[in-house]
Design an enzyme around this catalytic site. Structure first.
Site, PDB file in Angstrom:
ATOM      1  CG  ASP A 288      -0.225  -0.371   2.325  1.00 34.60           C
ATOM      2  OD1 ASP A 288       1.056  -0.249   2.466  1.00 34.60           O
ATOM      3  OD2 ASP A 288      -0.975  -0.225   3.463  1.00 34.60           O
ATOM      4  CG  ASP A 365       6.127  -1.224  13.688  1.00 33.91           C
ATOM      5  OD1 ASP A 365       5.699  -2.329  14.445  1.00 33.91           O
ATOM      6  OD2 ASP A 365       5.293  -0.754  13.194  1.00 33.91           O
TER       7      ASP A 365
END
Length: 530
Positions: A288, A365
């Site tokens: 995306d 992350d």
């Protein structure tokens, strides 16, 4: 034309005073009510979070096999970890909803205050511009289709702008890794941009790692392979299957597992020899993200900095969390940051060899932002993002959508030369950055919100007391200024040694949001005068 603008201006002044204050008061009242509800919800969620953390601490103390962070907790605690992060996501989401309310109303205030001046100014300027036909002919420079002039790079004292080593071009020792799952339409847009701006035949292989076997995604990748190979670009299609254990867990577990597998495959040359050479660097994208025209030029110029241990870099990122259109203006500006941004980033083999063996089971992350992994290293990031996050769904459920949807994708290629690379070297950058922060003119939150900027065009500084919650804490100050207020592992998003740099106001004045100078870390204070 002049009469038309004058009539519109007169209508604005006549119609505004009677309606705007009541509407604004109603909107402010509604915003305050929303904020009170959000604050109470946050208080309740934080109470649950304390309970969850206590449970995690009791259950994990005897099961930590090594000092590798919370990700090494035995599987029986994985669901507790997931519950903790889900609660944290809810808390942060509500906080950003509150910040988004403040952001929108601040933008509305700004628009209302500057609109009459902007309207009158645009009319006056229009009188001095050439007619459309003349302007087009001037832009073309005659009958030839000359390319638009590129913005000049800033002059850095004592540095050579030109060098035989620049401009750089990526080769086959750097690969793109595209992580994808089920969104064929999004993947098509992302891959089309990658191929459009790709450096060309024989360079930068593209590895597409598909999680699962969604037929539409598989067929799209097959078609893309044909199109890319026609241009001499190597494409490798990897297929990852989620483990049975992770099938029962949320998407963050599946994503972390996919990342570890795909990175391991790519750094090893796809293991089956489909890559001519095992790459030294990998640029990680997701399905995306759309890349900017100078995306590959940026990573090519930054690669030597990433590979130099003296530069102390963890990664190079294409993303700015405060990269909304109203907060950016300079395509040539790049920064060091203590915060790992992700969303289009490059890691080298040495870093992967360090992190790969201890990769976490979920929330990769956030794990990468922890001190145990970051180890004082920095990231490079642009002022204007070189990636655009365009999807409306995904594992994170489009968290921070109020900020993501207004990110600007760079459309003016920067000049990546020797001066650019030299300016980002740690010793040069830290000295210049520290001196700029120290010499910046102090400004208050109230003045900036009211658009009462000090004279001149130089940088400003707004102080926050610390990262602890409070009326003068970073989160509160950031919300009032309409910028990202999120903090991870003690580091505000985009911060460098505690300083967050953004542009504010109709003229996009550079503003450093910083702690008091006597609380700035020693690494920066060493370059500040008494």
């Amino acid at each position: 034309l002049g009469l038309f603008f004058a009539a519109n201006l007169l209508f604005f002044f006549l119609s505004t005073p009677s309606g705007l204050p009541e509407d604004q008061a109603s909107a402010d009242s509604h915003a305050l009510e929303e904020q009170m509800v959000a604050e109470e919800t946050i208080r309740q969620l934080r109470s649950k979070l304390v309970t969850t953390n206590a449970l995690l601490n009791r259950g994990s103390s005897a099961q930590l096999a090594s000092r590798q962070g919370w990700a090494s907790v035995a599987p029986m605690n994985a669901e507790v970890v997931a519950q903790r992060h889900q609660l944290q996501d809810k808390v942060e989401g509500l906080q950003h909803d509150m910040g988004d309310i403040s952001h929108r109303f601040h933008a509305l205030d700004t628009a209302v205050k500057v609109f009459p001046t902007a309207l009158l100014t645009s009319w006056l300027i229009s009188l001095t511009l050439p007619r459309p036909a003349q302007h087009w002919q001037a832009a073309k420079g005659g009958p030839s289709d000359a390319a638009p002039a590129q913005q000049a790079a800033p002059v850095v004292a004592g540095l050579r702008a030109e060098s035989p080593e620049f401009p750089r071009r990526l080769s086959a020792d750097t690969a793109v890794l595209m992580i994808c799952y089920s969104r064929a339409g999004d993947l098509a847009r992302s891959l089309d941009a990658v191929l459009k701006h790709h450096p060309g035949r024989g360079t930068v292989p593209i590895v597409i790692s598909q999680d699962g076997d969604v037929r539409a995604v598989s067929e799209l990748i097959d078609r893309f392979q044909v199109k890319a190979r026609a241009k001499g670009v190597t494409v490798v299609h990897l297929r990852h299957q989620t483990s049975r254990e992770n099938e029962r867990r949320n998407g963050y577990f599946k994503l972390a597992d996919h990342y570890q597998w795909a990175l391991s495959q790519t750094f090893s040359g796809a293991r089956d020899g489909r890559l001519q050479t095992a790459p030294q660097r990998v640029i990680i994208l997701e399905e995306d993200l759309e890349v900017a025209p100078d995306f590959f030029d940026y990573f090519a110029a930054a690669a030597p900095l990433l590979d130099d241990p003296a530069e102390n870099l963890l990664a190079v990122s294409a993303w700015n969390d405060n990269g909304q259109g109203m907060h950016v203006s300079d395509p040539q500006a790049f920064y060091r940051s203590d915060f790992f941004p992700g969303l289009g980033w490059m890691m080298n083999r040495a870093t992967w060899n360090e992190l790969g063996p201890k990769w976490p089971k979920a929330y990769w992350d956030d794990w990468l932002r922890e001190p145990e992994q970051r180890r004082g290293r920095h990231c490079l990031r642009p002022e204007i993002s070189r990636t655009l996050h365009f999807a409306k769904d995904g594992v994170s459920r489009n968290q921070y959508s109020g900020f993501l949807t207004s990110i600007k994708l760079n459309d003016v290629p920067a000049r990546f030369d020797g001066a650019w690379a030299e300016s980002l070297k740690r010793a040069v950058y830290d000295r210049r950055f520290a001196q700029e922060v120290q010499s910046a003119t102090m400004a208050s939150i109230q003045d900036i919100r009211a658009l009462r900027f000090p004279p001149g065009s130089g940088p400003l500084r707004v102080e926050y007391s610390g990262i602890e919650p409070g009326p003068r804490g970073f989160e509160s100050v950031a919300r009032q200024l309409g910028v990202m207020d999120n903090i991870k592992a003690g580091v505000p998003r985009t911060a460098y040694y505690g300083v967050v740099t953004v542009r504010l106001g109709p003229n996009k004045r550079k503003v450093h949001i910083s702690p008091p100078l006597d609380r700035v870390p020693d690494e920066l204070r060493a370059f500040m005068g008494s």
